[in-house]
Design a protein around this motif. Structure first.
Motif: not given
Lengths: 286, 326, 543, 325, 309
Positions: A129, A131-135, A138, A227, E239, E242-243, E246
């Motif tokens: 939770a 760490l946003p999944f997208m990040i 990435l 991306l 969250g 933030i994602a 990007v």
């Protein structure tokens, strides 16, 4: 086990048939078509997905031989779209399945053993939770390089904590009082309790959860493709087509719009289906 | 003249009829019991009367309060009746209080609404009400939240809240079902004391015949969306005439009797979607005839007093009951 | 007109108007300011020429910010022209003496002196104690910094690549300097106008607190100075009116970083930007279709090549590599992906070699001949085994499409090449796993075949260092190219090198010359150079 | 007579959830209970919520291990929960509890649920299994066609019959019924009570019957134990305890049972709150609500003593004979 | 300090430590930043010097310990690209990201929740169906498609708004719109179901039974209760924002941390990537703590106890 499958399957279908709203029927129709496309992509597509004709680049939609036009390398957009549907559905399907199995297993383990196992699962969920999944994707994909295998595995972590939370909560409440406790009390082994009783009972909730995760994974994959980290050429996926096609938004919009359209309709259909399933399968609403 | 007059009240959910025309009168100051098993429509009657059913419910018929119609009246008019004229308390006290507001605030809200009290005046009145319903050290507990009270105390708080509007009628919907035996007795005691003090009328909805008999003057027995029998408490318990009423009495084990086998009512309550054509009880009734299966008996006044809807009522008073009352 | 349209749109009222208007109105009064949308301003977040040795760096540095003793003729044949030095002469084959231009001012007002030149090639600024090849460092004591700064670790290596044997710079007098090399070198002049040999102000270095501070705002002699640098966001250059070449024609040059192609194009279309750089050829049509906009295209001094890995079992056979070269229809690629806007060069050579008479006439890339390719494969006994193709996602313009086209063309002759997408160069060069072919580009830095041939494919070149390629004769010829002062011998060596690396034992195959496309407002009187560099000096801007 | 089940000194305590600032506390749900169940006997346990009667039932079944004390079944100590031996023993003892809908797996048919113990304990399979299920269904008074139904398609009473059939499938010798009829409507309640009585008599089962409904307990039990705050305060044969309760709490409990037509007269209305195990009063736990308590009651915990054909725990026993109406 | 605060704090620290370890391991296991930062043509000398400078030759565990020691001293390292302090680099970008995410979050809350509540109060009405359909559309469109289409329409065709960059508040309109539209849909749908659930609760019936006007029942009794699950979702949305940053920052050339992470990841600027992950994890943990406290404020039953996960 035969009892469950033979008896409850037709019941589910019967339940579904009752009052099927037109919109949901359409959504199902679309999803069915998508699944068919995914299965039959090899037969349906008129050209090989890498077959290119540099002389026939950026041919618009509706041109003879290229129903949906061609892309920047003169490849048939329809053929690539069909293949992309297959790839995206397979990724989303595998990832959803992995995440559901992984999360549910962890949730059940936490519920069964409590103590430090539970603390560990909760800590992992906290981590996820935070760490946003997208990040996270990435970082992992950019550093390790994207491969189909890694992509599916990574996507398989998407939303696992949701399943873990649901599975844990339901298993604990089922064990605290109710049918699971009853079965334990009858002398059943934990595996029997979880597999034969708790799992089928939480399945509907999990399935509804999966209908939430599924479109999110499609979107996530397309975001990563945007991306440049999703499915890699020469393979193509819906997101990857949109990602590469975005440079041609003004010049050859069909390259991007066709897959966007499919993404929107598919996620829309699954969401509709999920909403409807939730209402259908939730005994508290009925 | 009656305070509330219900005429031919019908309710359907999604096309399924659950109330089949209820007629009921409540005189000022009277205590009426509404008895029946789960799903018979006893709560729905009053939820419908006060417009508290969800939007998908179709309500027809008439509910008059002092001659003014409530069914179909504008929302504001119904809201003016709720709480002020007719107050209602519910079965599950703990979840009937809003968990996020302090209990004092919830009581004061009623006081402001119905008596225009605000600030310190409302607060002191709220404490007085809490005292009245028997909450110990009300002045210090007024700022607590519902989850900090036990179930019995929550029910007391709900009663206090209902009393805030000085209603003419209190509808108590299974107020003791969720409570422990000794607490049930406390609440029943409280309700009957309050009625004596305030002179308000009361409708007591319960499946517990004992509780109904303890606090009511008159009772109506409901089955499958209809009133099947209605009479004074004494007469009803003395001489139940509808086979269902009798069945109910017979099914209850007796604390003072020995360990004899019980006499259950056979069968189960019919599904409201698949009601029999005639009398809804006919399938479970030993006295039922072909007439009962085809025709719906109407609720008629009886010579002995009371109302009854049965083609084949029991004639003799039940001797066992009389013995018990002695 | 765009301005009036914005003003009439009352949606944002005065606030929006005032935010947009000033910059545009300034154009009316004095000098104009321009905004340039680029994909990337710098890769490494600094404005240090030695740290930012990249195409994008070239664009923001030259010729507007950094200037060397000798300047490159950006708008011409890329040859040398006098810059901060007015004249230069060889004292011997290892030493060169230069006379500095007098009255040149740095952005901080200092006058350019020999001291600044010495500093610019000092240990502290560049070499960090690394020894010159074949000699000892001279004048190590010449520059003593007042406060030590940590030099990014990569700079000494990069500096030693361009100046492998520079022993030091001698300040003869205030306006005279001598460059001392450890080995004979015919290309010293060329190195002096290569990317990196530009002059920085010594005092500014002294005064900066850290390297990062200095590198964010280097003090140079260029026509524009740094006003504000926001890494990954924007770089604003402002006119330096004391410029030795006269008052610059623009008030401000603003580079803004817009990574998305579509966004750059959209911004240009909506009038947001005056220039949009790094356009793929397919965007040209969308821009030229709009009145008032045009696209300048120019080939640059950089060739796209595909290199082979000889360690690969299949590619070990030169026949396979030759087959690969012959199966590429370069013209089709140029026509389709580049809109015919670039050319297929004569092998790894540049037109500019003609200025030094090093151009091998009559040489061409291997011709497109699928039949020949199939035949070569048959001779090689190729069985259809997969050849990996490690690929970056559009590091080069059109890289991914080109790769897919190549794979398809190879497929036509029966070659099975499989693309493996990679994220960065580390993964491309990862010694783990099997390598096959990869993409590269080769630049001409000093108008001599040494670059790119020897520098990239010679014994010290990356191809050999990374064990992609090896060839003894190439290595012998490379020595000739580097040390011989006999033009005829060097030209023979260059021709032979081409023969080996492109035909006999191919190290690479040239695909096409690279080109850049810059969208701009037609009203601006500006020409693109055949380079990434954008010239905004008086000569290339008429109001 | 050899007891089928014997419990001595049972104590169960739980750690409460951490409160806002304090340390985690402990709550004694059951606090020193001795109980014997003889073959073929039905023992009733009555008490209000929080009296620990359900916890006691679970410990008697071995579903949770006591904090201290011992349960022995047929003279052998109860094996640890979830052990293999414990699992085998489940065939011999069963639990029936309050909410039949919650107790049944709503995704399995009635037949599958009833067959569950047969599968688990490998008692029967194939045709024999079907036969036995059919017999059980018949025995609890369900129709054969209801075997293919799902729990939610049945009424409350029918569901409780399914639960009972399942409990009987492995032919247990000991049954704990925890409020088995509380959730049922009056008319159905009687059906189920009759069924339980018949089965118990026919099979000679030993049974512990937990309920707060004194009337039902009176009807079905041979012997009754009244619990208050984790302790038995009075225990006696059922006829005796209801006819002549001695402990003031029992008296109040018995008098609080609403009698049809009896009104409120003569009832003992207890003051105060239902017992809260987290805040146990000193001395006799009942003394704050007791009509006849005095200072001694607040000081001394009364022991459960034999008195006039029963066990009772009250310091005022002598002075409290039949003072209740 | 109260025990539960300590527990929460310890859990938050553990979470951050997990994130940092994850970042470290992923970043170090995946190869050599020297090659990336120095480019394809870098000579071996430069690569060696670089590796030595950044301690990349040490065993992994030594690097890890050194890293933890650094962190403990609040030293977040310096960028490998230009030697500027990583933390400062990141913090310079935070305002830009906040300038998008905070208004986007506000929009989501201010539009999504009322729309959902309205739909819940008018179930089955045209407005309800409209809200549902629009909300589903809102979050099924990939944000980059939406962003590009918005640019195409509002910047290119209509020329009302700038296509990208950051030169004034009106530059933020399109990115904020792109960011918030999906979330508005999700929040609307979620608020609707939360509200419907609450409206079915007994205490709502009580409030109605005491004669409270419908408006007060909704605002004073239903909403505060529905707020609990909604707050949970809003917490999760931080969250998602933030994602989303990007992608959106890339489309609109917005210089926030979303773009910084893309650039830093592409350049393998380890210290900066780690620092960004730390900042993100810290803000997520903060958001979760805030949600926890919001639970307590909204629902007295949850005070002091960890909310049900």
């Amino acid at each position: 086990m035969t009892d469950i499958t033979t008896v409850s399957a037709p019941r589910l279908i019967r339940r579904i048939r009752l009052r099927l709203p037109a919109l949901v029927a359409l959504a199902m129709l679309w999803l069915g078509a998508m699944v068919l496309v995914a299965i039959l992509a090899d037969w349906l597509r008129p050209y090989d997905i890498t077959a290119m004709n540099l002389g026939d680049r950026l041919v618009p939609m509706g041109s003879p031989g290229h129903l949906l036009g061609t892309d920047e390398l003169g490849r048939d957009v329809l053929s690539r779209l069909l293949q992309s549907i297959r790839v995206s559905l397979v990724i989303a399907f595998c990832a959803t399945l992995i995440s559901a199995v992984f999360g549910t297993t962890l949730g059940f383990l936490a519920a069964q053993f409590r103590g430090w196992v539970e603390h560990l699962v909760v800590a992992l969920a906290d981590f996820q939770a935070a760490l946003p999944f997208m990040i996270m994707s990435l970082a992992v994909l950019a550093f390790f390089g994207s491969s189909m295998w890694l992509l599916v595995c990574l996507m398989g972590f998407y939303g696992w904590e949701r399943y873990a939370r649901i599975a844990r909560g339901l298993a604990i409440s089922a064990s605290a009082q109710g049918y699971a406790a009853e079965v334990v009390q009858l002398g059943a082994s934990p595996s029997r309790v979880y597999l034969r009783h708790i799992l089928p009972n939480v399945a509907s909730t999990l399935i509804v959860s999966m209908t939430l995760t599924f479109p999110e994974i499609i979107l996530m994959e397309s975001g990563l493709s945007f991306l440049g980290l999703g499915v890699q050429p020469p393979q193509s996926s819906l997101g990857n087509m949109v990602g590469f096609g975005r440079e041609y938004l003004t010049r050859a919009p069909w390259i991007m719009l066709a897959p966007s359209f499919v993404i929107v309709l598919t996620t829309l259909s699954i969401s509709l289906l999920g909403d409807w399933l939730r209402d259908r399968l939730d005994p508290t609403i009925r | 003249m009656s305070f509330v007059l219900i005429r031919d009240l019908k309710v359907a959910f999604d096309g399924v009829q659950v109330l089949h025309g209820i007629d009921l009168e409540i005189a000022p100051g009277e205590a009426v019991g509404l008895v029946g098993e789960s799903g018979c429509g006893k709560s729905v009657t009053w939820l419908a009367a006060l417009g508290l059913l969800p939007g998908k419910a179709q309500v027809r018929g008439s509910v008059m309060i002092e001659g003014r119609e409530l069914i179909g009246a504008p929302r504001a008019q119904v809201e003016a009746v709720r709480g002020a004229r007719i107050a209602m308390i519910f079965q599950d006290p703990s979840s009937s209080l809003n968990p996020v507001h302090r209990v004092g605030r919830q009581i004061c809200e009623s006081l402001r609404l119905h008596r225009g009290l605000r600030g310190a005046a409302a607060r002191s009145q709220a404490i007085a009400l809490m005292d009245m319903v028997g909450i110990p050290s009300a002045a210090t507990r007024i700022d607590l939240y519902p989850h900090e009270f036990s179930g019995g105390q929550c029910q007391r708080l709900l009663i206090a809240m209902a009393l805030a509007g000085k209603p003419d009628l209190l509808v108590a919907d299974e107020p003791t079902t969720a409570l422990d035996a000794t607490i049930q007795a406390q609440i029943l005691d409280l309700l009957s004391n309050l009625r004596r003090q305030t002179g308000m009328a009361m409708v007591f909805i319960s499946h517990d015949l004992g509780a109904v008999s303890a606090v009511c003057d008159r009772a109506a027995v409901m089955y499958a969306g209809r009133i099947v029998e209605q009479n004074d408490i004494g007469r009803l318990f003395d001489a139940p005439r509808h086979p269902y009423t009798r069945g109910l009495f017979d099914a209850i084990p007796d604390l003072d009797a020995g360990r004899a086998r019980l006499h259950p009512v056979p069968g189960t309550v019919p599904d409201p979607r698949k009601l029999p054509r005639g009398c809804a009880f006919s399938a479970r009734c030993a006295a039922a005839s072909g007439l009962c299966q085809d025709h719906q008996p109407e609720l008629r006044p009886q010579r002995q007093g009371g109302l009854l809807a049965c083609f084949h009522p029991a004639q003799e008073p039940a001797a066992r009951r009389q013995e018990m009352l002695a | 007109m765009l301005i009036s349209r914005r003003n009439t749109l009352g949606l944002f009222g005065a606030a929006a108007g005032s935010l947009i208007l000033p910059r545009r109105l300034m154009a009316q009064g004095s000098r104009r300011s321009i905004t340039i949308a680029v994909q990337k301003i710098t890769n490494n977040n600094t404005l240090d020429i030695w740290n930012e040795q990249s195409n994008v760096g070239e664009r923001v540095f030259f010729p507007n910010l950094w200037e060397g003793l000798i300047l490159r003729d950006w708008m011409g044949n890329q040859g040398p022209v006098p810059g901060l030095a007015t004249e230069w002469s060889r004292l011997n084959d290892k030493t060169i003496e230069l006379k500095l231009r007098q009255g040149v001012r740095f952005h901080n007002g200092d006058e350019l002196t020999a001291e600044d030149v010495v500093f610019s090639f000092s240990d502290e600024r560049l070499f960090a104690g690394t020894a010159p090849a074949g000699g000892k460092t001279l004048y190590a004591e010449n520059f003593k910094p007042q406060n030590a700064k940590e030099l990014p670790a990569s700079i000494p290596g990069v500096a030693r690549r361009l100046w492998p044997a520079l022993r030091g710079v001698e300040a003869v007098d205030k306006y005279t300097v001598r460059f001392h090399n450890a080995t004979p070198d015919v290309t010293l002049e060329g190195r002096l106008y290569a990317f990196g040999s530009q002059i920085a102000n010594k005092r500014a270095w002294d005064e900066a607190a850290t390297y990062a501070d200095w590198a964010a705002k280097p003090v140079t002699t260029g026509p524009y100075r740094v006003e504000e640098f926001r890494p990954d966001v924007s770089l604003t250059l402002v006119a330096f009116d004391d410029y030795w070449g006269g008052r610059p024609p623009l008030e401000r040059i603003r580079f803004v970083e817009v990574p998305e192609v579509a966004s750059r194009v959209n911004g240009l279309l909506s009038g947001e930007y005056d220039f949009a750089c790094d356009l793929p050829p397919d965007q040209i049509a969308a821009i030229t279709a709009q009145p008032g906009l045009e696209v300048q295209s120019s080939t640059i001094w950089n060739h796209r090549v595909t290199t082979f890995n000889k360690e690969n079992d299949i590619l070990a056979d030169p026949l396979v590599r030759r087959a690969m070269s012959h199966s590429i229809d370069r013209k089709a690629i140029v026509d389709a992906l580049w809109g015919g806007q670039t050319v297929i060069p004569a092998g790894l050579q540049f037109e500019s070699f003609k200025t030094s008479d090093m151009f091998v006439e009559g040489w061409t890339v291997p011709e497109y001949d699928p039949e020949l390719a199939r035949d070569l494969l048959k001779q090689a006994g190729y069985k259809g085994d997969a050849i990996p193709y490690r690929l970056l996602n559009n590091y080069y313009t059109n890289q991914t499409p080109t790769a897919q086209v190549l794979v398809e063309m190879w497929k036509q002759v029966g070659l099975n090449v499989e693309i493996e997408m990679k994220e960065n160069w580390g993964q491309i060069h990862d010694p783990e796993g099997i390598k096959g072919v990869r993409d590269w580009s080769a630049s001409n830095l000093i108008n001599d075949p040494i670059t790119p041939m020897v520098v990239q494919f010679g014994p010290n070149g990356e191809a050999q260092q990374k064990r992609d390629y090896w060839n003894d004769e190439v290595n012998q010829l490379s020595v000739v190219m580097e040390t011989s002062v006999d033009p005829a011998e060097r030209k023979r060596a260059a021709a032979r090198l081409l023969e080996i690396t492109e035909r006999e034992d191919p190290a690479y195959t040239v695909l096409h010359q690279n080109a850049v496309f810059t969208g701009m407002k037609s009203e601006l009187n500006w020409k693109a150079a055949p380079a990434f560099a954008m010239d905004f000096r008086t000569g290339n801007w008429t109001v | 007579m050899n007891a089928i089940l014997q419990a001595t000194g049972l104590v169960q305590q739980y750690t409460t959830a951490k409160s806002l600032f304090g340390k985690p506390g402990t709550v004694r749900a059951v606090d020193g209970v001795d109980l014997t169940v003889n073959p073929g006997e039905v023992v009733g346990i009555v008490g209000e919520s929080g009296s620990g009667k359900s916890t006691l039932g679970r410990m008697l079944l071995g579903l949770e291990a006591p904090f201290s004390g011992r349960v022995s079944y047929l003279g052998r100590p109860m094996p640890a929960p979830r052990s293999a031996e414990w699992r085998r023993l489940r065939a011999q003892m069963q639990l029936i509890f309050q909410d039949p809908l919650a107790a049944l797996d709503r995704r399995l048919t009635v037949a599958a649920q009833i067959a569950e113990p047969l599968d688990i304990h490998r008692i029967a399979s194939g045709a024999e299994r079907q036969e036995r299920v059919a017999a059980l269904i018949h025995r609890v008074g369900l129709r054969p066609d209801q075997a293919r139904r799902y729990p939610h398609e049945l009424s409350g009473g029918q569901r409780q019959r399914v639960v009972i059939a399942r409990a009987l499938a492995s032919q247990p010798r000991f049954l704990v019924c925890d409020e088995p009829v509380s959730a049922l409507d009056v008319s159905i309640q009687a059906q189920v009570v009759n069924l339980l009585r018949d089965l118990q008599e026919r099979e000679g089962l030993s049974m512990v019957f937990i309920s707060h409904d004194l009337k039902v307990v009176r009807n079905i039990c041979d012997r009754v134990a009244v619990m208050y705050l984790g302790r038995i305060v009075e225990e006696a044969p059922s006829d005796r305890i209801f006819a002549d309760p001695r402990h003031p709490y029992t008296q109040a409990l018995v008098s609080s049972v609403p009698k049809a037509g009896a009104g409120l007269r003569g009832r003992i209305i207890l003051q105060g709150e239902p017992p809260n195990p987290a805040a146990r009063p000193a001395g006799c736990a009942f003394h704050p609500r007791c009509r006849i308590a005095d200072a001694a009651c607040a000081a001394k915990v009364p022991a459960l003593e034999r008195h006039d054909g029963r066990l009772a725990a009250c310091l005022k026993l002598q002075s409290n004979q039949r003072t209740a109406a | 300090m109260p025990r539960f605060l300590l527990t929460k704090f310890a859990r938050a620290m553990l979470t951050i430590l997990l994130v940092m370890s994850f970042a470290f391991i992923v970043l170090r296991l995946s190869g050599d930043p020297a090659q990336v930062l120095l480019g394809p043509d870098a000579p071996q000398d430069a690569v060696d010097a670089f590796r030595a400078r950044w301690g990349l030759n040490d065993p992994l565990w030594q690097q890890y310990l050194a890293y933890l020691r650094q962190l403990a001293a609040f030293d977040f390292g310096v960028s490998m690209r230009d030697h500027s302090p990583a933390l400062q680099l990141v913090m310079d970008r935070v305002p830009a990201t906040l300038a998008l995410t905070v208004p986007a979050l506000m929009l989501k809350i201010c539009i999504g929740i009322p729309a959902g509540v309205y739909a819940a109060l008018h179930r089955e009405s045209v407005a309800d169906r409209g809200v549902i359909m629009l909300s589903i559309f809102g979050f099924t469109i990939p944000s980059f498609v939406l962003g590009l289409v918005l640019v195409l329409v509002f910047a290119v065709k209509l020329d009302w708004l700038p296509a990208g960059g950051q030169d004034g508040w009106h530059y933020a309109i399109l990115p904020i719109a792109t960011m918030s539209i999906g979330g508005i849909g999700i929040l609307a749908r979620f608020s609707r179901s939360a509200m419907i659930e609450v409206l079915g609760q007994p205490y709502i019936r009580t409030a109605m039974a005491k004669g409270l006007p419908w408006r007060d029942v909704v605002w004073k009794h239903a909403l505060p209760n529905a707020a609990v699950p909604i707050v949970t979702l809003v917490g999760f949305m931080v969250g998602a924002l933030i994602a989303g940053a990007v992608v959106v920052e890339s489309i609109f050339s917005w210089p926030g941390i979303g773009r910084l992470i893309v650039v830093s990841v592409a350049n393998r600027d380890l210290a900066v990537v780690q620092c960004i992950l730390l900042v993100i994890a810290a803000s997520m943990v903060m958001a979760n703590l805030l949600v926890d406290f919001a639970y307590g404020a909204l629902d007295p039953r949850l005070r002091g106890a960890a909310p049900g996960r």
